[in-house]
Write an enzyme that holds these catalytic residues in place. Structure first.
Site, PDB file in Angstrom:
ATOM      1  N   GLN A 191       0.812  -1.215   0.000  1.00  0.00           N
ATOM      2  CA  GLN A 191       0.000   0.000   0.000  1.00  0.00           C
ATOM      3  C   GLN A 191       0.848   1.269   0.000  1.00  0.00           C
ATOM      4  O   GLN A 191       2.035   1.234   0.318  1.00  0.00           O
ATOM      5  CB  GLN A 191      -0.920   0.023   1.216  1.00  0.00           C
ATOM      6  CG  GLN A 191      -2.103  -0.923   1.142  1.00  0.00           C
ATOM      7  CD  GLN A 191      -3.094  -0.620   2.247  1.00  0.00           C
ATOM      8  OE1 GLN A 191      -3.139  -1.303   3.251  1.00  0.00           O
ATOM      9  NE2 GLN A 191      -3.886   0.430   2.058  1.00  0.00           N
ATOM     10  N   HIS A 192       0.212   2.382  -0.344  1.00  0.00           N
ATOM     11  CA  HIS A 192       0.721   3.750  -0.145  1.00  0.00           C
ATOM     12  C   HIS A 192       1.847   4.177  -1.079  1.00  0.00           C
ATOM     13  O   HIS A 192       2.255   5.333  -1.051  1.00  0.00           O
ATOM     14  CB  HIS A 192       1.204   3.971   1.298  1.00  0.00           C
ATOM     15  CG  HIS A 192       0.260   3.537   2.355  1.00  0.00           C
ATOM     16  ND1 HIS A 192      -1.041   3.976   2.417  1.00  0.00           N
ATOM     17  CD2 HIS A 192       0.428   2.703   3.412  1.00  0.00           C
ATOM     18  CE1 HIS A 192      -1.630   3.432   3.464  1.00  0.00           C
ATOM     19  NE2 HIS A 192      -0.764   2.654   4.084  1.00  0.00           N
ATOM     20  N   ASP A 224      -2.135  -4.962  -0.181  1.00  0.00           N
ATOM     21  CA  ASP A 224      -1.785  -6.247   0.411  1.00  0.00           C
ATOM     22  C   ASP A 224      -2.641  -6.579   1.631  1.00  0.00           C
ATOM     23  O   ASP A 224      -2.997  -7.748   1.841  1.00  0.00           O
ATOM     24  CB  ASP A 224      -0.301  -6.302   0.763  1.00  0.00           C
ATOM     25  CG  ASP A 224       0.186  -5.109   1.576  1.00  0.00           C
ATOM     26  OD1 ASP A 224      -0.625  -4.234   1.915  1.00  0.00           O
ATOM     27  OD2 ASP A 224       1.394  -5.069   1.868  1.00  0.00           O
TER      28      ASP A 224
END
Length: 507
Positions: free
Chosen positions: A80-81, A243
């Site tokens: 992520q991110h 994820d």
């Protein structure tokens, strides 16, 4: 047959699933390396992801002994991110900044101030933006790489980029989008105002991918790439997700009542919710799920990376390290490690450094150092569990995934520290399995709009009861004392407000 891909920080995992029987046919993996630098820089070249995708897929097909022409769909899980920027020709402008990158902490604080602080961010977005989120990386790029920033034509997350590589289409689903910092988790829409604060021209809004539902496919695999991968040229590419969202599907955590804990490079705890019940605790991120609901979640930035740092320092292999952990008693004879090597998100200490406390001439041993780091990173997860419990999340059992879940001693430490029974899923690569299950769901929805994700999870997800452990009452009591010491040290060392004392609250 369906292919699940999990592109993580340390590598890419591939998994082949027979969705009719629920049987995993084969798995493969390939590693990545980090680009590390000063001020918390953590980046990766996207070419590593695509090369690892090819290698891991080939390994999974070989392990299964099957022909890739039978693959009907692909589901991608991604860390992520992260920020991936492309120019108008689809070329990557610079290495991807990752979830664990804290170089943009100052930019994040400026954005948070503009939003009106933590409460303003919660009210507007439903989450409190953190230094690891994507939005501050955009402001950082504008100020540090202005020429490349001006060439941005597409803004993608890691799993979005792999879907683009597979299909040629830029799209994003709600779960992963929820961790960008420019997405409203209540309305499930991009929040363009914060992007206009970064760049008033509106270019960033135009660069955002199209939002799609989790059951909607991104498209079909590009024929030339299907040939390279040895896959069915008509294979569907599912929406995929972050994820944690894919891990939730891969552990069957798609209805209220379960808690999943991941022991990986980072540590995560999450549960499913039918509604966007925004926690007043800033560290609890009420992300969207990739199954149609929401996923209240906490994430710690230091877990197996901190264990690995001590292993490297003491020149230990994994078996030697685990043996030393077992030699030290609960509480490591008074040695406490605050393991914030990458700063920390929970507790919210992005600029913190790691520290050791309580050392004496008598307790300074290798065994105590090893025990202290394992306990320190797990205390961070207990801290997060207290926050989830405060917001109303309850579970009678914690499902463990990730590489650390394979360690019986660590499983017992988790059960004792959380005062909650623990069990592993049969397949620890839950994010890759979740990707494969979601791909099967997307494929089924093509011909049946009522196809059930719950039925797929019931068939494909199982628990390994041989791994189940219950908390030991004496150990629970001992850990409460050690955890109080950890909480006090966080408070006194960093001036951090600790969560309410929930030690008497039943899990």
């Amino acid at each position: 047959m369906f292919l699940g891909i999990d592109c993580g920080t340390q590598g890419t995992k591939a998994l082949l699933l027979d969705a009719s029987s629920g049987r995993v046919l084969g798995q493969g993996a390939a590693s990545h390396t980090l680009i590390s630098g000063p001020n918390g820089r953590r980046e990766q070249d996207t070419e590593q992801w695509t090369a690892a995708f090819v290698a891991a897929t080939a390994a999974a097909l070989n392990a299964a002994g099957v022909d890739g022409s039978g693959v009907l769909g692909i589901g991608v899980s991604g860390q992520q991110h992260g920020l991936v920027t492309l120019d108008d020709k689809g070329q990557v402008l610079r290495p991807a900044k990752l979830w664990c990158d804290t170089e943009s902490a100052a930019e994040n604080q400026r954005l948070l101030d503009w939003l009106g602080g933590e409460q303003g961010s919660l009210q507007r977005l439903g989450v409190v933006i953190a230094p690891g989120y994507t939005v501050s990386k955009l402001l950082w790029m504008k100020e540090q790489h202005a020429e490349r920033f001006e060439r941005i034509a597409h803004i993608l997350l890691p799993h979005d980029y792999l879907n683009y590589w597979l299909t040629g289409r830029c799209a994003s689903e709600y779960g992963d989008a929820a961790g960008t910092g420019y997405f409203n988790v209540r309305s499930r829409q991009w929040d363009n105002a914060i992007l206009r604060y970064i760049d008033p021209t509106g270019r960033l809004e135009a660069a955002l991918p199209e939002l799609i539902e989790p059951h909607q496919p991104v498209g079909r695999i590009r024929p030339e790439l299907a040939a390279t991968l040895g896959l069915n040229p008509h294979a569907l590419v599912a929406s995929g997700g972050g994820d944690n969202m894919m891990g939730a599907i891969g552990t069957g955590n798609i209805s209220p009542g379960a808690i999943t804990m991941s022991l990986g490079t980072s540590g995560t705890l999450y549960a499913f919710a039918n509604e966007a019940r925004i926690s007043p605790q800033p560290s609890v991120a009420t992300f969207c799920s990739s199954s149609g609901g929401w996923l209240p979640l906490i994430c710690t930035m230091n877990l197996t990376n901190a264990n690995g740092a001590i292993r490297d320092l003491l020149q230990l292999d994994l078996d030697q390290f685990n043996a030393l952990v077992a030699q030290s008693p609960i509480g490591a004879e008074g040695v406490t490690m605050l393991p914030f090597l990458n700063g920390e998100r929970v507790p919210a200490l992005p600029q913190a450094t790691a520290s050791l406390h309580g050392l004496t001439a008598d307790n300074l041993t290798r065994a105590n150092l090893c025990r202290a780091v394992v306990e320190g990173v797990t205390f961070g997860l207990r801290y997060g569990l207290d926050l989830l419990r405060e917001s109303g999340i309850r579970s009678e059992r914690i499902q463990l995934i990730g590489g650390g879940a394979n360690n019986p001693l660590w499983r017992q430490i988790v059960a004792d520290m959380m005062a909650t029974p623990v069990v592993c899923t049969s397949h620890s690569e839950a994010a890759a399995l979740g990707g494969a299950i979601q791909a099967a769901w997307c494929h089924a929805r093509e011909s049946d709009s009522q196809a059930s994700l719950i039925e797929l999870c019931d068939r494909c997800v199982s628990l390994d009861e041989t791994t189940a452990v219950d908390p030991a009452p004496n150990a629970v009591h001992a850990y409460e004392q050690a955890y109080r010491r950890y909480r006090d040290l966080v408070g006194t060392t960093y001036g951090q407000r600790t969560p309410p004392d929930l030690t008497t609250v039943a899990p």
